[in-house]
Design a protein around this motif. Structure first.
Motif, PDB file in Angstrom:
ATOM      1  N   LYS A  69       0.844  -1.188   0.000  1.00 49.15           N
ATOM      2  CA  LYS A  69       0.000   0.000   0.000  1.00 49.15           C
ATOM      3  C   LYS A  69       0.881   1.239   0.000  1.00 49.15           C
ATOM      4  O   LYS A  69       1.988   1.228   0.538  1.00 49.15           O
ATOM      5  CB  LYS A  69      -0.933   0.008   1.208  1.00 49.15           C
ATOM      6  CG  LYS A  69      -1.972  -1.112   1.185  1.00 49.15           C
ATOM      7  CD  LYS A  69      -2.924  -1.001   2.356  1.00 49.15           C
ATOM      8  CE  LYS A  69      -3.970  -2.103   2.315  1.00 49.15           C
ATOM      9  NZ  LYS A  69      -4.922  -2.002   3.462  1.00 49.15           N
ATOM     10  N   GLN A 125      -2.386   7.352   7.327  1.00 51.04           N
ATOM     11  CA  GLN A 125      -2.978   6.017   7.195  1.00 51.04           C
ATOM     12  C   GLN A 125      -4.320   5.935   7.908  1.00 51.04           C
ATOM     13  O   GLN A 125      -5.270   5.343   7.382  1.00 51.04           O
ATOM     14  CB  GLN A 125      -2.017   4.978   7.776  1.00 51.04           C
ATOM     15  CG  GLN A 125      -0.744   4.809   6.997  1.00 51.04           C
ATOM     16  CD  GLN A 125       0.190   3.809   7.647  1.00 51.04           C
ATOM     17  OE1 GLN A 125      -0.112   2.609   7.723  1.00 51.04           O
ATOM     18  NE2 GLN A 125       1.326   4.265   8.118  1.00 51.04           N
ATOM     19  N   SER A 126      -4.401   6.527   9.089  1.00 53.65           N
ATOM     20  CA  SER A 126      -5.687   6.550   9.796  1.00 53.65           C
ATOM     21  C   SER A 126      -6.710   7.372   9.031  1.00 53.65           C
ATOM     22  O   SER A 126      -7.887   6.994   8.933  1.00 53.65           O
ATOM     23  CB  SER A 126      -5.496   7.120  11.204  1.00 53.65           C
ATOM     24  OG  SER A 126      -4.664   6.290  11.976  1.00 53.65           O
ATOM     25  N   GLU A 128      -6.765   7.823   5.849  1.00 52.05           N
ATOM     26  CA  GLU A 128      -7.140   7.049   4.662  1.00 52.05           C
ATOM     27  C   GLU A 128      -8.228   6.028   4.996  1.00 52.05           C
ATOM     28  O   GLU A 128      -9.216   5.885   4.265  1.00 52.05           O
ATOM     29  CB  GLU A 128      -5.910   6.343   4.106  1.00 52.05           C
ATOM     30  CG  GLU A 128      -6.218   5.422   2.927  1.00 52.05           C
ATOM     31  CD  GLU A 128      -5.140   4.391   2.692  1.00 52.05           C
ATOM     32  OE1 GLU A 128      -5.160   3.769   1.627  1.00 52.05           O
ATOM     33  OE2 GLU A 128      -4.293   4.192   3.583  1.00 52.05           O
ATOM     34  N   ARG A 129      -8.041   5.300   6.106  1.00 54.90           N
ATOM     35  CA  ARG A 129      -9.040   4.313   6.500  1.00 54.90           C
ATOM     36  C   ARG A 129     -10.376   4.977   6.822  1.00 54.90           C
ATOM     37  O   ARG A 129     -11.443   4.419   6.503  1.00 54.90           O
ATOM     38  CB  ARG A 129      -8.536   3.515   7.706  1.00 54.90           C
ATOM     39  CG  ARG A 129      -7.477   2.496   7.365  1.00 54.90           C
ATOM     40  CD  ARG A 129      -7.137   1.629   8.550  1.00 54.90           C
ATOM     41  NE  ARG A 129      -6.399   2.368   9.560  1.00 54.90           N
ATOM     42  CZ  ARG A 129      -5.073   2.481   9.588  1.00 54.90           C
ATOM     43  NH1 ARG A 129      -4.353   1.908   8.651  1.00 54.90           N
ATOM     44  NH2 ARG A 129      -4.474   3.153  10.549  1.00 54.90           N
ATOM     45  N   ASP A 132     -12.051   5.916   3.546  1.00 57.73           N
ATOM     46  CA  ASP A 132     -12.543   4.732   2.830  1.00 57.73           C
ATOM     47  C   ASP A 132     -13.888   4.264   3.379  1.00 57.73           C
ATOM     48  O   ASP A 132     -14.749   3.793   2.633  1.00 57.73           O
ATOM     49  CB  ASP A 132     -11.524   3.588   2.936  1.00 57.73           C
ATOM     50  CG  ASP A 132     -10.317   3.819   2.049  1.00 57.73           C
ATOM     51  OD1 ASP A 132     -10.437   4.599   1.089  1.00 57.73           O
ATOM     52  OD2 ASP A 132      -9.254   3.238   2.332  1.00 57.73           O
ATOM     53  N   CYS A 215      -9.631   9.923  14.308  1.00 58.51           N
ATOM     54  CA  CYS A 215      -9.941   8.690  13.579  1.00 58.51           C
ATOM     55  C   CYS A 215     -10.221   7.534  14.538  1.00 58.51           C
ATOM     56  O   CYS A 215     -11.085   6.696  14.273  1.00 58.51           O
ATOM     57  CB  CYS A 215      -8.799   8.334  12.644  1.00 58.51           C
ATOM     58  SG  CYS A 215      -8.579   9.497  11.277  1.00 58.51           S
ATOM     59  N   LEU A 219     -13.803   6.295  13.624  1.00 60.52           N
ATOM     60  CA  LEU A 219     -13.786   5.119  12.755  1.00 60.52           C
ATOM     61  C   LEU A 219     -14.693   3.995  13.242  1.00 60.52           C
ATOM     62  O   LEU A 219     -15.423   3.400  12.438  1.00 60.52           O
ATOM     63  CB  LEU A 219     -12.354   4.608  12.590  1.00 60.52           C
ATOM     64  CG  LEU A 219     -11.635   5.050  11.320  1.00 60.52           C
ATOM     65  CD1 LEU A 219     -10.193   4.587  11.327  1.00 60.52           C
ATOM     66  CD2 LEU A 219     -12.338   4.522  10.079  1.00 60.52           C
ATOM     67  N   VAL A 231     -11.187  -2.477  14.038  1.00 60.90           N
ATOM     68  CA  VAL A 231     -10.845  -1.106  13.643  1.00 60.90           C
ATOM     69  C   VAL A 231     -10.413  -0.292  14.862  1.00 60.90           C
ATOM     70  O   VAL A 231      -9.411   0.427  14.824  1.00 60.90           O
ATOM     71  CB  VAL A 231     -12.048  -0.435  12.943  1.00 60.90           C
ATOM     72  CG1 VAL A 231     -11.783   1.047  12.734  1.00 60.90           C
ATOM     73  CG2 VAL A 231     -12.325  -1.119  11.606  1.00 60.90           C
ATOM     74  N   HIS A 234      -6.902  -1.304  16.064  1.00 59.69           N
ATOM     75  CA  HIS A 234      -5.848  -0.819  15.178  1.00 59.69           C
ATOM     76  C   HIS A 234      -5.593   0.670  15.407  1.00 59.69           C
ATOM     77  O   HIS A 234      -4.441   1.096  15.574  1.00 59.69           O
ATOM     78  CB  HIS A 234      -6.252  -1.077  13.727  1.00 59.69           C
ATOM     79  CG  HIS A 234      -5.127  -0.898  12.756  1.00 59.69           C
ATOM     80  ND1 HIS A 234      -4.721   0.345  12.329  1.00 59.69           N
ATOM     81  CD2 HIS A 234      -4.322  -1.796  12.142  1.00 59.69           C
ATOM     82  CE1 HIS A 234      -3.719   0.205  11.478  1.00 59.69           C
ATOM     83  NE2 HIS A 234      -3.447  -1.080  11.352  1.00 59.69           N
ATOM     84  N   GLU A 235      -6.643   1.466  15.425  1.00 59.47           N
ATOM     85  CA  GLU A 235      -6.476   2.913  15.580  1.00 59.47           C
ATOM     86  C   GLU A 235      -6.007   3.275  16.980  1.00 59.47           C
ATOM     87  O   GLU A 235      -5.135   4.134  17.156  1.00 59.47           O
ATOM     88  CB  GLU A 235      -7.794   3.624  15.266  1.00 59.47           C
ATOM     89  CG  GLU A 235      -8.280   3.437  13.846  1.00 59.47           C
ATOM     90  CD  GLU A 235      -7.240   3.851  12.821  1.00 59.47           C
ATOM     91  OE1 GLU A 235      -6.546   4.864  13.056  1.00 59.47           O
ATOM     92  OE2 GLU A 235      -7.106   3.160  11.807  1.00 59.47           O
ATOM     93  N   ASN A 299      -1.980  -5.799  11.730  1.00 56.04           N
ATOM     94  CA  ASN A 299      -2.515  -6.137  10.417  1.00 56.04           C
ATOM     95  C   ASN A 299      -2.454  -7.652  10.238  1.00 56.04           C
ATOM     96  O   ASN A 299      -1.369  -8.234  10.124  1.00 56.04           O
ATOM     97  CB  ASN A 299      -1.718  -5.430   9.317  1.00 56.04           C
ATOM     98  CG  ASN A 299      -2.398  -5.500   7.969  1.00 56.04           C
ATOM     99  OD1 ASN A 299      -2.776  -6.570   7.512  1.00 56.04           O
ATOM    100  ND2 ASN A 299      -2.549  -4.358   7.325  1.00 56.04           N
TER     101      ASN A 299
END
Length: 362
Positions: A69, A125-126, A128-129, A132, A215, A219, A231, A234-235, A299
């Motif tokens: 990515k 990156q956060s 971006e998620r 999305d 985020c 998120l 999610v 991860h954040e 991930n």
């Protein structure tokens, strides 16, 4: 490398610092002795761990195209660039700057650009998620991948270079007490000194942290119910680690800015700041190996690929055979269940017809 200048830096101030106390002299030889041992060791450890972690993640990106990515790849590149500057600072802390004036500016430029860009790529990156998951179908194409990610990468590198240019314009190689030092030289431009400190805090910590915090809160609200916990984990992981690594360093830089504004004048306070900037700086520098380790561990796809790559061929074949056996047993159970359902269905249909069990008369 801290953000001080020769007048109050952790290099010149090791010898003396005027104007901090009424006596006019503030000797810091013990601070310099501490840094000559502490900084090279911590820089070297950080450099080795960063090379291992970032090259591992970079190898996975190169080997498996599905894992590749844009933003994580640029984060790895940024962390590797930052790592390349650490050996220079380790040698510098142990003795003096021996690499010349041009190398002083070049290493400082790489250091500042990679520091800003690494933190901004983590936040990107956060973001971006979030985009999305939150953006609707009618969103203009410019905000959709991959064009959006290309624009984000370009902006991150642009802001990082512009932010670093301000620092590098004041960095130069100087001779002080028969030793060469590579540090800031502001002359009487106190305003620029304070500006660089606040810029470091805002661009290096406040902006990335606010994006990560936003985020991590928003998120889970826009994610599907079955993936909400994943999610959030991860954040929250990136947000918490980022805060723990960079908040202490940012506080000390802010205190240095208050010292520039003559809020703190005591020599003992200034010495405590010098010790604090070394310790918190080394903690902040751990981001170069914390970022790839977090990305791999949080991930599942990347972690699965790494785990399979570390297995011996025998272990891999055994796991494949076990997984195949499990799949076959599951398939057999499904087929048996289907047969049973069919038989039950057939019996129920037959029960509806009278005398079904007697042979039909011809």
């Amino acid at each position: 490398m801290d953000v001080s200048d020769p007048e109050d830096s952790s290099y010149e101030d090791y010898y003396n610092s005027e104007g901090l106390e009424e006596i006019g002299i503030c000797k810091k030889t013990h601070v310099k002795d501490f840094s000559r041992v502490f900084l090279p060791v911590l820089y070297s450890i950080t450099c080795v761990l960063s090379i291992i972690a970032n090259l591992t993640l970079l190898t996975l990106f190169i080997k498996y195209k599905t894992l590749r990515k844009v933003l994580p790849l640029h984060m790895v590149i940024s962390d590797i660039l930052f790592t390349l500057s650490l050996p220079f600072w380790a040698v510098y802390a142990s003795s003096e700057w021996i690499f010349g004036d041009q190398c002083c500016k070049a290493v400082s430029l790489v250091y500042m650009v990679s520091l800003y860009s690494s933190n901004l790529f983590v936040a990107s990156q956060s973001l971006e998620r979030f985009m999305d998951l939150a953006c609707v179908v009618s969103t203009p194409s410019i905000f959709k991948s991959p064009k959006r990610n290309t624009i984000m990468c370009s902006l991150v590198w642009l802001f990082s270079v512009l932010g670093a240019a301000v620092h590098v314009s004041f960095v130069e190689n100087q001779k002080f007490h028969d030793q060469y030092i590579c540090t800031y030289h502001f002359d009487d431009k106190v305003g620029w000194k304070i500006y660089t400190r606040f810029q470091m805090n805002i661009l290096g910590f406040v902006v990335p942290f606010l994006v990560l915090l936003f985020c991590s809160v928003r998120l889970p609200c826009v994610a599907e119910v079955r993936s909400t916990f994943k999610v959030f984990r991860h954040e929250a992981g990136f947000t918490v680690i980022f805060f723990l690594l960079w908040f202490p360093y940012s506080v000390v830089i802010f205190l240095y800015a208050l010292q520039d504004l003559h809020v703190f004048l005591a020599c003992t306070t200034n010495i405590h700041f010098d010790f604090a900037i070394h310790v918190t700086e080394c903690i902040a520098f751990m981001h170069v190996f914390a970022n790839p380790v977090l990305y791999i561990s949080l991930n599942k796809k990347v972690w699965r690929r790494l785990r399979n790559a570390c297995k011996t061929p025998r272990e891999y074949l055994l796991e494949e055979s076990n997984s195949s056996s499990v799949m076959l047993s599951q398939r057999g159970a499904i087929e048996l269940k289907a047969v049973q359902q069919y038989q039950v269905h057939d019996l129920s249909v037959s029960a509806e017809r009278p005398n079904n069990f007697l042979p039909e008369l011809l």
